[in-house]
Write a protein that holds these residues in place. Structure first.
Motif, PDB file in Angstrom:
ATOM      1  N   UNK A  12      14.192  19.404  42.660  1.00  0.00           N
ATOM      2  CA  UNK A  12      14.237  20.666  43.393  1.00  0.00           C
ATOM      3  C   UNK A  12      15.376  20.673  44.407  1.00  0.00           C
ATOM      4  N   UNK A  13      15.588  19.534  45.060  1.00  0.00           N
ATOM      5  CA  UNK A  13      16.693  19.431  46.016  1.00  0.00           C
ATOM      6  C   UNK A  13      18.047  19.549  45.320  1.00  0.00           C
ATOM      7  N   UNK A  14      18.159  18.955  44.135  1.00  0.00           N
ATOM      8  CA  UNK A  14      19.398  19.074  43.359  1.00  0.00           C
ATOM      9  C   UNK A  14      19.651  20.539  43.012  1.00  0.00           C
ATOM     10  N   UNK A  15      18.613  21.225  42.583  1.00  0.00           N
ATOM     11  CA  UNK A  15      18.744  22.644  42.235  1.00  0.00           C
ATOM     12  C   UNK A  15      19.161  23.473  43.443  1.00  0.00           C
ATOM     13  N   UNK A  16      18.643  23.114  44.621  1.00  0.00           N
ATOM     14  CA  UNK A  16      19.019  23.832  45.841  1.00  0.00           C
ATOM     15  C   UNK A  16      20.489  23.603  46.177  1.00  0.00           C
ATOM     16  N   UNK A  17      20.957  22.366  46.009  1.00  0.00           N
ATOM     17  CA  UNK A  17      22.362  22.075  46.267  1.00  0.00           C
ATOM     18  C   UNK A  17      23.267  22.839  45.295  1.00  0.00           C
ATOM     19  N   UNK A  18      22.826  22.972  44.049  1.00  0.00           N
ATOM     20  CA  UNK A  18      23.577  23.749  43.064  1.00  0.00           C
ATOM     21  C   UNK A  18      23.654  25.206  43.495  1.00  0.00           C
ATOM     22  N   UNK A  19      22.521  25.747  43.955  1.00  0.00           N
ATOM     23  CA  UNK A  19      22.482  27.141  44.407  1.00  0.00           C
ATOM     24  C   UNK A  19      23.395  27.361  45.611  1.00  0.00           C
ATOM     25  N   UNK A  20      23.549  26.336  46.438  1.00  0.00           N
ATOM     26  CA  UNK A  20      24.430  26.435  47.610  1.00  0.00           C
ATOM     27  C   UNK A  20      25.910  26.253  47.252  1.00  0.00           C
ATOM     28  N   UNK A  21      26.165  25.900  45.990  1.00  0.00           N
ATOM     29  CA  UNK A  21      27.523  25.745  45.470  1.00  0.00           C
ATOM     30  C   UNK A  21      28.322  24.713  46.262  1.00  0.00           C
ATOM     31  N   UNK A  22      27.684  23.569  46.521  1.00  0.00           N
ATOM     32  CA  UNK A  22      28.407  22.488  47.190  1.00  0.00           C
ATOM     33  C   UNK A  22      29.485  21.950  46.258  1.00  0.00           C
ATOM     34  N   UNK A  23      30.486  21.297  46.845  1.00  0.00           N
ATOM     35  CA  UNK A  23      31.568  20.741  46.036  1.00  0.00           C
ATOM     36  C   UNK A  23      31.149  19.471  45.302  1.00  0.00           C
ATOM     37  N   UNK A  24      30.226  18.725  45.891  1.00  0.00           N
ATOM     38  CA  UNK A  24      29.694  17.521  45.253  1.00  0.00           C
ATOM     39  C   UNK A  24      28.365  17.185  45.912  1.00  0.00           C
ATOM     40  N   UNK A  25      27.530  16.460  45.185  1.00  0.00           N
ATOM     41  CA  UNK A  25      26.237  16.003  45.702  1.00  0.00           C
ATOM     42  C   UNK A  25      26.275  14.493  45.821  1.00  0.00           C
ATOM     43  N   UNK A  26      25.997  13.971  47.022  1.00  0.00           N
ATOM     44  CA  UNK A  26      25.793  12.539  47.222  1.00  0.00           C
ATOM     45  C   UNK A  26      24.298  12.302  47.125  1.00  0.00           C
ATOM     46  N   UNK A  27      23.879  11.405  46.244  1.00  0.00           N
ATOM     47  CA  UNK A  27      22.459  11.263  45.924  1.00  0.00           C
ATOM     48  C   UNK A  27      21.970   9.832  46.076  1.00  0.00           C
ATOM     49  N   UNK A  28      20.940   9.657  46.897  1.00  0.00           N
ATOM     50  CA  UNK A  28      20.172   8.411  46.961  1.00  0.00           C
ATOM     51  C   UNK A  28      18.886   8.689  46.176  1.00  0.00           C
ATOM     52  N   UNK A  29      18.881   8.313  44.910  1.00  0.00           N
ATOM     53  CA  UNK A  29      17.783   8.705  44.027  1.00  0.00           C
ATOM     54  C   UNK A  29      16.500   7.930  44.313  1.00  0.00           C
TER      55      UNK A  29
END
Length: 322
Positions: free
Chosen positions: A86-103
């Motif tokens: 869900x957080x990944x989907x939110x970052x996509x909706x915010x159109x960030x340039x990249x996602x840094x992820x601690x899975x």
């Protein structure tokens, strides 16, 4: 608890020599990728939980993003794979340039990467890696090597004696499994693992596990605990159960743990600075987005720390004023 004065050498160098020699191109880096990221960047950071590691990692990411004039959007998955997606989907909706992820787990990661890739947003990983073609880059901690360093200390200290070892793992999943696997596989044949239970990266849970372990195995010699927050709780439980002879080896290298090494509560820990990991993640993600030279898969430096070298251990958690 205030710490005694000591000389600290902050390790904020970009120590990248141990990573894989892979291309510096990002996930979607095409012919015009550099021009697409010449302006101010917006990075999304999805953290995995609320342990001291996660807190220090986030602080480092925030400081380094600010120092590099990048806007940062943050979220926390609280060790839940559904929340992470869900957080990944939110970052996509915010159109960030990249996602840094601690899975939170390698199983969760597969869905995350697929979702981000379909949206054309590159993902930069911390602590673990993935197929290089699926990610912008990664800063990894060699968790098996971390566990192995603690095991080698046990081997040296046991000096050939037959000894009993208990393991207080974290939450079942990528990080804990790799740590514990590295530790148990590197133990000598004279060291028998008589108990292996998860503490879920929770101090209260780890304390209960230690109490049960002490009762079931009164001759226990060593305990490997998968992070220092759990290790402090385990120490209290062992002492309360009359098992104060149990020597604890653990992971992280926080200031509190260095003090515990000096006063004998812990015997060894392995430094793998959350500050280094966060700083490398932001700097390398920005460089790769802008087609600048950076190692695609970098490694966080690790180091065995005991009472003898605690004064020169790396800084674990950055301060906001550095």
């Amino acid at each position: 608890m205030p710490l005694p004065a000591r000389t600290r050498r902050a390790t904020h160098l970009l120590l990248l020599g141990a990573g894989l020699a892979l291309s510096g191109c990002g996930l979607n880096a095409g012919a015009d990728a550099g021009s697409a990221h010449d302006g101010p960047l917006t990075l999304g950071f999805v953290n995995g939980g609320g342990s001291q590691f996660h807190t220090c990692l986030q602080k480092s990411v925030e400081i380094t993003a600010k120092n590099n004039f990048a806007e940062l959007v943050t979220a926390n998955s609280e060790q839940d794979a559904t929340t992470e997606l869900s957080n990944i989907e939110d970052m996509i909706a915010r159109e960030v340039d990249a996602i840094i992820l601690q899975t939170v787990s390698t199983d969760a990661l597969k869905s995350d990467l697929a979702k981000a890739k379909s949206a054309g947003i590159p993902v930069f990983l911390t602590s673990v890696s993935a197929d290089p073609s699926d990610i912008l880059g990664a800063v990894v901690v060699d968790l098996e090597a971390v566990g192995a360093l603690d095991a080698r200390w046990v081997a040296d200290d046991a000096a050939g004696r037959d000894v009993q070892v208990g393991v207080i793992a974290g939450a079942p999943g990528a990080a804990s499994d790799l740590l514990v696997g590295g530790f148990t596989e590197a133990l000598p044949v004279n060291a028998e693992v008589v108990a292996n239970q998860p503490g879920m990266f929770d101090a209260a849970e780890a304390g209960q596990v230690a109490a049960t372990m002490a009762e079931a195995h009164p001759d226990l010699d060593y305990a490997f605990v998968a992070n220092e927050q759990m290790a402090f709780a385990a120490r209290k439980s062992f002492d309360a159960a009359g098992a104060d002879k149990v020597k604890i080896v653990t992971v992280n290298g926080t200031d509190e743990a260095l003090a515990a090494l000096k006063d004998g509560r812990f015997s060894a820990t392995v430094s793998n600075s959350a500050g280094n990991t966060g700083e490398l993640a932001v700097r390398n993600a920005i460089a790769l987005l802008r087609d600048r030279e950076a190692e695609k898969i970098a490694k966080t430096p690790i180091r065995l720390v005991t009472r003898a070298n605690a004064d020169t251990a790396p800084l674990y958690c950055p301060s906001a004023d550095r």
